[in-house]
Scaffold this active site. Structure first.
Site, PDB file in Angstrom:
ATOM      1  N   ASP A   1      -6.329  -2.474   8.016  1.00 27.93           N
ATOM      2  CA  ASP A   1      -5.553  -1.336   8.508  1.00 27.93           C
ATOM      3  C   ASP A   1      -6.443  -0.336   9.230  1.00 27.93           C
ATOM      4  O   ASP A   1      -5.983   0.425  10.072  1.00 27.93           O
ATOM      5  CB  ASP A   1      -4.820  -0.668   7.345  1.00 27.93           C
ATOM      6  CG  ASP A   1      -3.627  -1.521   6.947  1.00 27.93           C
ATOM      7  OD1 ASP A   1      -3.823  -2.502   6.206  1.00 27.93           O
ATOM      8  OD2 ASP A   1      -2.515  -1.251   7.445  1.00 27.93           O
TER       9      ASP A   1
ATOM     10  N   ARG B   1       5.892  -2.906   9.799  1.00 26.71           N
ATOM     11  CA  ARG B   1       4.681  -2.696   9.011  1.00 26.71           C
ATOM     12  C   ARG B   1       3.514  -3.482   9.604  1.00 26.71           C
ATOM     13  O   ARG B   1       3.703  -4.325  10.480  1.00 26.71           O
ATOM     14  CB  ARG B   1       4.917  -3.107   7.544  1.00 26.71           C
ATOM     15  CG  ARG B   1       5.591  -4.475   7.429  1.00 26.71           C
ATOM     16  CD  ARG B   1       5.410  -5.089   6.099  1.00 26.71           C
ATOM     17  NE  ARG B   1       4.032  -5.489   5.894  1.00 26.71           N
ATOM     18  CZ  ARG B   1       3.471  -6.551   6.484  1.00 26.71           C
ATOM     19  NH1 ARG B   1       4.152  -7.331   7.309  1.00 26.71           N
ATOM     20  NH2 ARG B   1       2.205  -6.849   6.254  1.00 26.71           N
ATOM     21  N   GLY B   2       2.306  -3.183   9.079  1.00 28.70           N
ATOM     22  CA  GLY B   2       1.106  -3.869   9.562  1.00 28.70           C
ATOM     23  C   GLY B   2       0.500  -3.090  10.726  1.00 28.70           C
ATOM     24  O   GLY B   2       1.221  -2.615  11.610  1.00 28.70           O
ATOM     25  N   ALA B   3      -0.841  -2.974  10.703  1.00 23.23           N
ATOM     26  CA  ALA B   3      -1.513  -2.040  11.616  1.00 23.23           C
ATOM     27  C   ALA B   3      -1.161  -2.187  13.103  1.00 23.23           C
ATOM     28  O   ALA B   3      -0.678  -1.225  13.727  1.00 23.23           O
ATOM     29  CB  ALA B   3      -3.016  -2.126  11.390  1.00 23.23           C
TER      30      ALA B   3
ATOM     31  N   GLN C   1       4.017  -8.819  -0.082  1.00 26.99           N
ATOM     32  CA  GLN C   1       3.955  -9.210   1.342  1.00 26.99           C
ATOM     33  C   GLN C   1       3.497 -10.657   1.510  1.00 26.99           C
ATOM     34  O   GLN C   1       3.863 -11.319   2.476  1.00 26.99           O
ATOM     35  CB  GLN C   1       3.001  -8.282   2.112  1.00 26.99           C
ATOM     36  CG  GLN C   1       3.548  -6.902   2.392  1.00 26.99           C
ATOM     37  CD  GLN C   1       3.132  -5.906   1.321  1.00 26.99           C
ATOM     38  OE1 GLN C   1       2.898  -6.277   0.176  1.00 26.99           O
ATOM     39  NE2 GLN C   1       3.069  -4.640   1.675  1.00 26.99           N
TER      40      GLN C   1
ATOM     41  N   ARG D   1       3.052   7.133   8.499  1.00 20.95           N
ATOM     42  CA  ARG D   1       2.224   6.514   7.455  1.00 20.95           C
ATOM     43  C   ARG D   1       0.775   6.875   7.765  1.00 20.95           C
ATOM     44  O   ARG D   1       0.381   6.872   8.931  1.00 20.95           O
ATOM     45  CB  ARG D   1       2.373   4.978   7.450  1.00 20.95           C
ATOM     46  CG  ARG D   1       3.662   4.492   6.830  1.00 20.95           C
ATOM     47  CD  ARG D   1       3.674   2.968   6.712  1.00 20.95           C
ATOM     48  NE  ARG D   1       2.967   2.494   5.531  1.00 20.95           N
ATOM     49  CZ  ARG D   1       2.742   1.194   5.279  1.00 20.95           C
ATOM     50  NH1 ARG D   1       3.130   0.269   6.131  1.00 20.95           N
ATOM     51  NH2 ARG D   1       2.122   0.829   4.166  1.00 20.95           N
TER      52      ARG D   1
ATOM     53  N   ASN E   1      -7.789  -2.018   3.625  1.00 21.12           N
ATOM     54  CA  ASN E   1      -6.727  -3.026   3.754  1.00 21.12           C
ATOM     55  C   ASN E   1      -5.877  -3.022   2.490  1.00 21.12           C
ATOM     56  O   ASN E   1      -6.132  -2.278   1.538  1.00 21.12           O
ATOM     57  CB  ASN E   1      -7.341  -4.409   4.012  1.00 21.12           C
ATOM     58  CG  ASN E   1      -6.309  -5.413   4.491  1.00 21.12           C
ATOM     59  OD1 ASN E   1      -5.505  -5.100   5.374  1.00 21.12           O
ATOM     60  ND2 ASN E   1      -6.284  -6.592   3.926  1.00 21.12           N
ATOM     61  N   LYS E   2      -4.869  -3.847   2.485  1.00 20.71           N
ATOM     62  CA  LYS E   2      -3.908  -3.910   1.383  1.00 20.71           C
ATOM     63  C   LYS E   2      -4.592  -3.961   0.018  1.00 20.71           C
ATOM     64  O   LYS E   2      -5.573  -4.682  -0.148  1.00 20.71           O
ATOM     65  CB  LYS E   2      -3.018  -5.146   1.582  1.00 20.71           C
ATOM     66  CG  LYS E   2      -1.948  -5.353   0.550  1.00 20.71           C
ATOM     67  CD  LYS E   2      -1.042  -4.160   0.361  1.00 20.71           C
ATOM     68  CE  LYS E   2      -0.390  -3.697   1.649  1.00 20.71           C
ATOM     69  NZ  LYS E   2       0.217  -2.352   1.553  1.00 20.71           N
TER      70      LYS E   2
END
Ligand code: MRU
Length: 350
Positions: free
Chosen positions: A250, A59-61, A209, A104, A260-261
């Site tokens: 992201d 995960r994570g850009a 997270q 995703r 973003n999140k």
């Protein structure tokens, strides 16, 4: 990996390609099991990587871009092994790449990493040459992102010098890059140099997270930190306990809007209300000049995930939840963007 003088080694390695294109595999640290278990999965098929991306083991850009790039290498090998023949190889790889890139929707890095590697592979004279070029390009992308983290760490350490009480949201550290991370990279640099830093870590609902992952890697690095509920941040700011907030991204749109999140927007609003700088750290690969503004980005909805952290009996069984995974922070709330090229003031910082 060892440190580089002024920078420490990353506290954790989330992804590693081992071997050549013919025999290689992708080693994946399963982030869904952290911090309880550190299990490394060995992936030899593109579909396994797609599934790891969907379930957030990867995960994570920036890491999504690199995983997608290596998944194209696996797909190329699978096409060759299936004996599709030279003529059918390219269409087969193209369709596999489309599936990988769509695993995703929100982080721009996944689709761009995949198409970059696919494009590079097309220069090959035959399928084997294409697979070799794909691996070369994926490795180059990984190297570039690692170097970007180092530059972000150095520029960010100057930006945050003297701002020892730093708030972050979600996880934008070593677990989302092949290096020191994005938002956490300057913090690792400052800590390594002996500066006094303390990080407020938003727990980051619904998938935690911050609590699970940021806290895991800051603990490994020995960086002092305290986890707080997402709703606590404005109160900390009001009491004068936060000097700056820094988050990852992201996708950053052409107008500077930051995707973003979920919860990032609230942090930015609270920073504005209290006159606290709000910084966004991201490599240039996360900037998407092709998307005009935040409203144009597909925001992933993770149906049912919010129930994962609820113990049975915490809510009525039939409770309805809405679970957008990301939100949009308008550009005018950003004090500055921090990239490998340095610090670029946002509208709020001008
Ligand atoms: O859903 P995730 O865990 O993949 O989301 C990741 C984030 O939103 C990160 O915090 C982030 O800032 C982007 S990665 C540097």
């Amino acid at each position: 990996v060892t440190g580089r003088g002024d920078l420490p080694a990353p506290p954790v390695t989330p992804l590693r390609w081992v071997g050549g294109w013919q025999d290689g595999s992708l080693e994946v640290l399963d982030q869904t099991l952290l911090p309880v278990e550190e299990r490394v999965l060995v992936r030899r098929r593109a579909n396994e990587v797609i599934e790891d991306i969907r379930r957030l083991a990867i995960r994570g850009a920036p890491l999504l871009g690199i995983a997608g790039a290596y998944a194209v290498v696996l797909a190329a090998r699978e096409a060759i092994e299936s004996g599709v023949g030279a003529a059918a190889f390219r269409p087969a790889l193209k369709s596999a790449a489309a599936r990988i890139g769509a695993a995703r929707p929100t982080a721009v890095n996944l689709a761009s990493g995949v198409s970059d590697v696919l494009f590079a592979s097309e220069a090959g004279a035959d399928p084997a040459a294409c697979a070799g070029l794909a691996l070369e390009r994926a490795r180059a992308l990984e190297q570039r992102e690692r170097a970007a983290c180092e530059s972000i760490a150095r520029h960010g350490a100057k930006l945050l010098a003297g701002k020892g009480r730093i708030l972050t949201h979600c996880n934008a550290g070593a677990l989302v890059t092949p290096g020191l991370g994005t938002a956490l990279a300057p913090i690792y640099a400052l800590h390594h140099r002996g500066a006094k830093v303390h990080v407020w870590v938003d727990e980051t609902r619904p998938l935690l997270q911050g609590l699970r992952l940021t806290s895991y890697e800051l603990t490994r690095a020995g960086v002092p930190h305290t986890v707080v509920g997402d709703g606590a941040a404005p109160g900390l700011m009001r009491r004068g306990q936060v000097d700056a907030a820094i988050v990852g991204a992201d996708r950053i749109c052409a107008n500077g809007d930051v995707v973003n999140k979920v919860g990032t927007y609230g942090v930015a609003l609270a920073c504005r209300a209290h006159g606290i700088p709000f910084y966004v750290a991201a490599p240039l690969s996360t900037f998407d000049a092709g998307t005009a503004r935040g409203e144009d980005v597909v925001i992933e909805e993770r149906r049912g995930d919010g129930r994962v952290y609820l113990k049975p009996g915490t809510s009525p069984d039939a409770v309805s939840t809405a679970e957008p995974a990301f939100d949009v922070t308008p550009a005018d709330l950003v004090t500055a963007y921090l990239t490998e090229e340095g610090v670029k003031p946002g509208p709020r910082g001008k």
